[in-house]
Design a protein around this motif. Sequence first.
Motif, mmCIF file in Angstrom:
data_model
loop_
_atom_site.group_PDB
_atom_site.id
_atom_site.type_symbol
_atom_site.label_atom_id
_atom_site.label_comp_id
_atom_site.label_asym_id
_atom_site.label_seq_id
_atom_site.Cartn_x
_atom_site.Cartn_y
_atom_site.Cartn_z
ATOM 1 N N VAL A 1 -26.150 24.822 -6.445
ATOM 2 C CA VAL A 1 -24.592 24.754 -6.230
ATOM 3 C C VAL A 1 -24.097 24.028 -7.507
ATOM 4 C CG1 VAL A 1 -22.660 24.140 -4.562
ATOM 5 C CG2 VAL A 1 -25.167 24.703 -3.731
ATOM 6 N N ARG B 1 -20.455 23.960 -8.231
ATOM 7 C CA ARG B 1 -19.086 23.353 -7.732
ATOM 8 C C ARG B 1 -18.806 23.871 -6.068
ATOM 9 N NH1 ARG B 1 -16.070 21.638 -12.006
ATOM 10 N NH2 ARG B 1 -14.901 20.434 -10.667
ATOM 11 N N SER B 2 -18.431 22.851 -5.417
ATOM 12 C CA SER B 2 -17.994 22.767 -4.290
ATOM 13 C C SER B 2 -16.909 22.069 -3.816
ATOM 14 C CB SER B 2 -19.128 22.809 -3.345
ATOM 15 O OG SER B 2 -19.654 21.433 -3.468
ATOM 16 N N VAL C 1 -17.003 21.427 2.112
ATOM 17 C CA VAL C 1 -18.254 22.040 2.167
ATOM 18 C C VAL C 1 -19.247 21.090 1.763
ATOM 19 C CG1 VAL C 1 -19.974 24.017 1.534
ATOM 20 C CG2 VAL C 1 -17.322 24.368 1.814
ATOM 21 N N SER D 1 -20.802 28.485 4.981
ATOM 22 C CA SER D 1 -20.174 27.843 4.007
ATOM 23 C C SER D 1 -18.527 28.276 4.137
ATOM 24 C CB SER D 1 -20.392 27.743 2.508
ATOM 25 O OG SER D 1 -20.384 29.035 1.977
ATOM 26 N N PRO E 1 -13.422 27.118 2.265
ATOM 27 C CA PRO E 1 -13.057 27.387 0.860
ATOM 28 C C PRO E 1 -12.165 28.563 0.972
ATOM 29 C CG PRO E 1 -15.309 27.630 1.583
ATOM 30 C CD PRO E 1 -14.667 27.015 2.562
ATOM 31 N N THR F 1 -16.040 32.321 -2.634
ATOM 32 C CA THR F 1 -17.058 31.843 -2.933
ATOM 33 C C THR F 1 -17.806 32.827 -3.997
ATOM 34 O OG1 THR F 1 -17.974 31.436 -0.579
ATOM 35 C CG2 THR F 1 -19.700 32.307 -1.876
ATOM 36 N N PHE G 1 -13.384 27.450 -10.250
ATOM 37 C CA PHE G 1 -13.038 26.219 -9.462
ATOM 38 C C PHE G 1 -11.683 25.834 -9.413
ATOM 39 C CE2 PHE G 1 -13.296 21.706 -8.071
ATOM 40 C CZ PHE G 1 -13.784 21.702 -6.970
ATOM 41 N N ASN H 1 -10.883 24.629 -4.492
ATOM 42 C CA ASN H 1 -11.364 24.800 -3.154
ATOM 43 C C ASN H 1 -12.160 26.266 -3.180
ATOM 44 O OD1 ASN H 1 -11.708 25.034 -0.387
ATOM 45 N ND2 ASN H 1 -9.658 25.481 -0.058
ATOM 46 N N VAL I 1 -16.470 27.571 -3.854
ATOM 47 C CA VAL I 1 -17.912 27.263 -3.836
ATOM 48 C C VAL I 1 -18.692 28.238 -5.025
ATOM 49 C CG1 VAL I 1 -20.237 27.347 -2.813
ATOM 50 C CG2 VAL I 1 -18.034 26.699 -1.463
ATOM 51 N N GLU J 1 -22.006 29.232 -6.708
ATOM 52 C CA GLU J 1 -23.549 29.041 -6.628
ATOM 53 C C GLU J 1 -24.179 29.958 -7.516
ATOM 54 O OE1 GLU J 1 -23.220 28.545 -1.739
ATOM 55 O OE2 GLU J 1 -23.517 30.333 -2.742
#
Length: 344
Positions: free
Chosen positions: A17, A19-20, A24, A45, A68, A71, A247, A253, A255, A257
Motif C-alpha cells: 500500500v 498511499r492511503s 482507510v 476499503s 476513498p 482505488t 493521491f 482521498n 488508495v 496499491e
Amino acid sequence: SFLCLFSLGVCGDEFSVLRSPQSVVFRDGSWPIPGERIPDVAALSMGFSVDEDLSWPGLAVGDLFHRPRATVLVTVKGVDKLALPVKGISYPIENAVPFSLDSVANAIHTLFSEETPVVLQLAPSEERVYMVGKANSVFEDLSVTLRQLRNRLFQDNSILSSLPLNSLSRNNEVDLLFLSELQVLHDIASLLSRHKHLAKDHSPDLYSLELAGLEEVGKRYGEDSQQYKDASQILVDSLQKFADEMFNLYGGNAVVEVVAVKAFNSPLTRKTRSILQSSQSETENPYNLAYPYNYNYSVIFNIILWMMIGLALAVIVISYNLWNMDPGYDSIIYRMTNQKIRMD
C-alpha cells in the motif's frame, strides 16, 4: 531452516500500500493475504460489501462515513518484491492466483450507475483495455495498442526525454515495451490532471493496471543483469511518482496499491457451470440440508416485517374509525342529504 524456506516459497510475492487516506487504516504487520482475496480488500476499503467475510487483520474498519474516492491497483509481474519506500506498508501474498477487479467494477456500476464513474482496467502488454463511464471521454487519447505505445514514446513530450535509461536501449523491443508501460502511467496522471473535476465528484473511481514489461526484461537479459536492476529501480521510482500524483489529484482521498507477483500459480480462468453439476450437487448434500442464508437476508426480512406491521396497524386504525363513525355527524354524505331534504 526447511520451514523458513517453505514459508518464503509460499509467501514470496508481496502486496503493498503506497498511499492511503486516514479513513482507510492498514495495520503494520506481516500477515499473509490470500491472493484470491485481494479484490475483497479493494472492495472493503471502498466501503462495499463482499460475499464472504474477510478475516485478514491487515485491514481495519476505519471511518465508515468517509470512503476513498478512488482505488488504484497496479500489478507488476516478474518480480516477487520491489524496493519500495519505507513509508509504505507491505504484506506477503499467500497462494498468488490470478485475480480481477470485475466484482468491484460491478459494484460501482450498480450503486453509481447514474453518475457514470471512471473505471479503467488496462494491460498494455496484452493490448487489453476496459473503459466504462467517464473514462471513455477522459482517456480516449490514451495509447492502448503496442504500435500506439511505440509511437507515443518517440514524441517530444514522452518520458524518454526526462527518464534516465542507464543500461536500457531505445532500439530494443523488450526495453521499449517496458518503457511504454511507464509512459501509460505518466499519461493516465496527465490526462486526469486536465479533468480534475472528475476527481472531485461523489462517485468512486477504479483503476486496475497490469505491467509485464519487467518480466520480459528479466527473460531477455536475466535477473542478475544490469538491465534488470536498472529497470527495477526505474519502475519503483515511476510507481512512487504515479502514486503521489494520483493521491494528490484526488485530494489525498485515494488508495494506491501495488501487487508484485513473480509468477501466478494457475492461469486466469472464468468460472463456468455445467449441466452435470445438477447430479453432482445431489451427492454432495445427501442429508438434504438447507442452504446457508445470504448476507442480505436480514435486510430483506426487516423490510418485509416492518412493512407488514405498518400495514396491519393502518388497517386496524381505519377499521376502528369506520366502525365508530356517526353517519349523521361524521359523514359528509348524510349531512348534505339532510340539508337537501330540508330545503325541499
